[in-house]
Design a protein around this motif. Structure first.
Motif, PDB file in Angstrom:
ATOM      1  N   ARG A  80      -2.959   4.674   6.411  1.00  0.00           N
ATOM      2  CA  ARG A  80      -3.534   3.061   5.720  1.00  0.00           C
ATOM      3  C   ARG A  80      -4.687   3.667   4.569  1.00  0.00           C
ATOM      4  O   ARG A  80      -3.851   2.524   3.752  1.00  0.00           O
ATOM      5  N   ALA A  81      -4.976   4.477   4.548  1.00  0.00           N
ATOM      6  CA  ALA A  81      -6.086   4.152   2.962  1.00  0.00           C
ATOM      7  C   ALA A  81      -6.240   4.701   1.979  1.00  0.00           C
ATOM      8  O   ALA A  81      -5.876   4.238   0.816  1.00  0.00           O
ATOM      9  N   ALA A  84      -3.662   1.937   1.008  1.00  0.00           N
ATOM     10  CA  ALA A  84      -4.584   0.226   0.335  1.00  0.00           C
ATOM     11  C   ALA A  84      -5.543   1.190  -1.187  1.00  0.00           C
ATOM     12  O   ALA A  84      -5.239   0.735  -2.073  1.00  0.00           O
ATOM     13  N   GLY A  87      -2.307   0.825  -3.777  1.00  0.00           N
ATOM     14  CA  GLY A  87      -2.284  -0.434  -4.029  1.00  0.00           C
ATOM     15  C   GLY A  87      -3.297  -1.122  -5.463  1.00  0.00           C
ATOM     16  O   GLY A  87      -3.092  -2.138  -5.598  1.00  0.00           O
ATOM     17  N   ALA A  88      -4.657  -0.967  -4.739  1.00  0.00           N
ATOM     18  CA  ALA A  88      -5.526  -1.192  -5.315  1.00  0.00           C
ATOM     19  C   ALA A  88      -5.399  -0.823  -6.666  1.00  0.00           C
ATOM     20  O   ALA A  88      -6.310  -1.575  -7.571  1.00  0.00           O
ATOM     21  N   ALA A 142       3.782   4.275  -0.363  1.00  0.00           N
ATOM     22  CA  ALA A 142       3.011   3.700  -1.619  1.00  0.00           C
ATOM     23  C   ALA A 142       3.243   3.112  -3.182  1.00  0.00           C
ATOM     24  O   ALA A 142       2.789   2.071  -3.445  1.00  0.00           O
ATOM     25  N   ARG A 149       3.210  -4.268  -6.384  1.00  0.00           N
ATOM     26  CA  ARG A 149       1.881  -5.673  -5.822  1.00  0.00           C
ATOM     27  C   ARG A 149       1.261  -5.467  -7.804  1.00  0.00           C
ATOM     28  O   ARG A 149       1.332  -6.656  -8.202  1.00  0.00           O
ATOM     29  N   GLU A 183       2.226 -10.232   1.450  1.00  0.00           N
ATOM     30  CA  GLU A 183       1.302  -9.423   1.478  1.00  0.00           C
ATOM     31  C   GLU A 183       2.277  -8.917   3.505  1.00  0.00           C
ATOM     32  O   GLU A 183       2.370  -7.816   3.730  1.00  0.00           O
ATOM     33  N   TRP A 186       4.978  -6.238   2.645  1.00  0.00           N
ATOM     34  CA  TRP A 186       4.064  -5.101   2.699  1.00  0.00           C
ATOM     35  C   TRP A 186       3.969  -4.245   3.755  1.00  0.00           C
ATOM     36  O   TRP A 186       3.427  -2.904   3.926  1.00  0.00           O
ATOM     37  N   ALA A 187       3.144  -5.541   4.435  1.00  0.00           N
ATOM     38  CA  ALA A 187       2.477  -5.026   5.945  1.00  0.00           C
ATOM     39  C   ALA A 187       4.051  -4.251   6.881  1.00  0.00           C
ATOM     40  O   ALA A 187       3.346  -3.225   7.401  1.00  0.00           O
TER      41      ALA A 187
END
Length: 205
Positions: A80-81, A84, A87-88, A142, A149, A183, A186-187
């Motif tokens: 998950r991290a 994320a 994505g950031a 990812a 994104r 969103e 992607w989830a």
């Protein structure tokens, strides 16, 4: 008299990232970078010998700046991290992010994160080959989410003109019109990845 900032690899790569985010990665040429910095293009060669070196530098810099998980964590927390964090990067640097499609994700920061992931997956019961496969699968998801994104952030996503498609040939596609949410999609990809990894871990693969 204002002091002149010395030319350095870091300054060149920062300029390249700004150019890429503003005008696209292909705009970050050595000549454009030199022009932006107010120097002759030959001045760059002591710091970045080629355009490929610039692309590599962009990837290295984005990964170094990313909040990739590097400490001992549960495998699911790492997945998950990591997704994320990638994505950031895509949202913060939508133009420069394209460089990650042209160079492998590597370097000290990425290697630290992958080391933490391999350890987490092996603790969960996967053998080294299985753990590596899990890390690769996570990286693929990812990066794919990151590409979308970045496109959405630049408002450059390509979409089919669904309303112009004949409903008799494309009833299911037409039914999706105005019902999709990136969103949510992607989830869904992340949840599907996690579910698949749980199956692999449960089978001891």
């Amino acid at each position: 008299m204002q002091a002149v900032t010395p030319l350095s690899r870091e300054r060149i790569i920062d300029c390249a990232i700004e150019l890429a985010d503003r005008d696209g990665l292909d705009a970050a040429t050595l000549r454009r970078i030199a022009s932006e910095l107010g120097v002759h293009v030959t001045s760059l060669y002591n710091h970045v010998a080629t355009r490929d070196a610039v692309t590599t530098g962009i990837v290295d810099t984005l990964i170094e700046r990313a909040d990739l998980p590097t400490s001992p964590v549960d495998w699911e927390e790492w997945v998950r991290a990591f997704v994320a964090a990638v994505g950031a990067i895509a949202e913060q640097h939508p133009g420069a992010f394209v460089a990650l499609q042209r160079r492998p994700v590597e370097g000290a920061k990425a290697t630290e994160s992958f080391e933490a992931a391999l350890a987490a997956f092996e603790r969960a019961g996967l053998d080294p080959v299985g753990a590596y496969g899990a890390v690769k699968a996570t990286t693929h998801v990812a990066l794919s989410i990151g590409v979308e994104r970045a496109l959405w952030h630049r408002d450059a996503q390509a979409e089919t003109a669904v309303s112009q498609l004949p409903v008799e040939r494309f009833p299911h596609v037409r039914a999706l019109s105005d019902q999709t949410d990136p969103e949510v999609e992607w989830a869904f990809s992340l949840v599907t990845l996690l579910a698949g990894l749980r199956v692999q871990i449960g089978s001891g693969s």
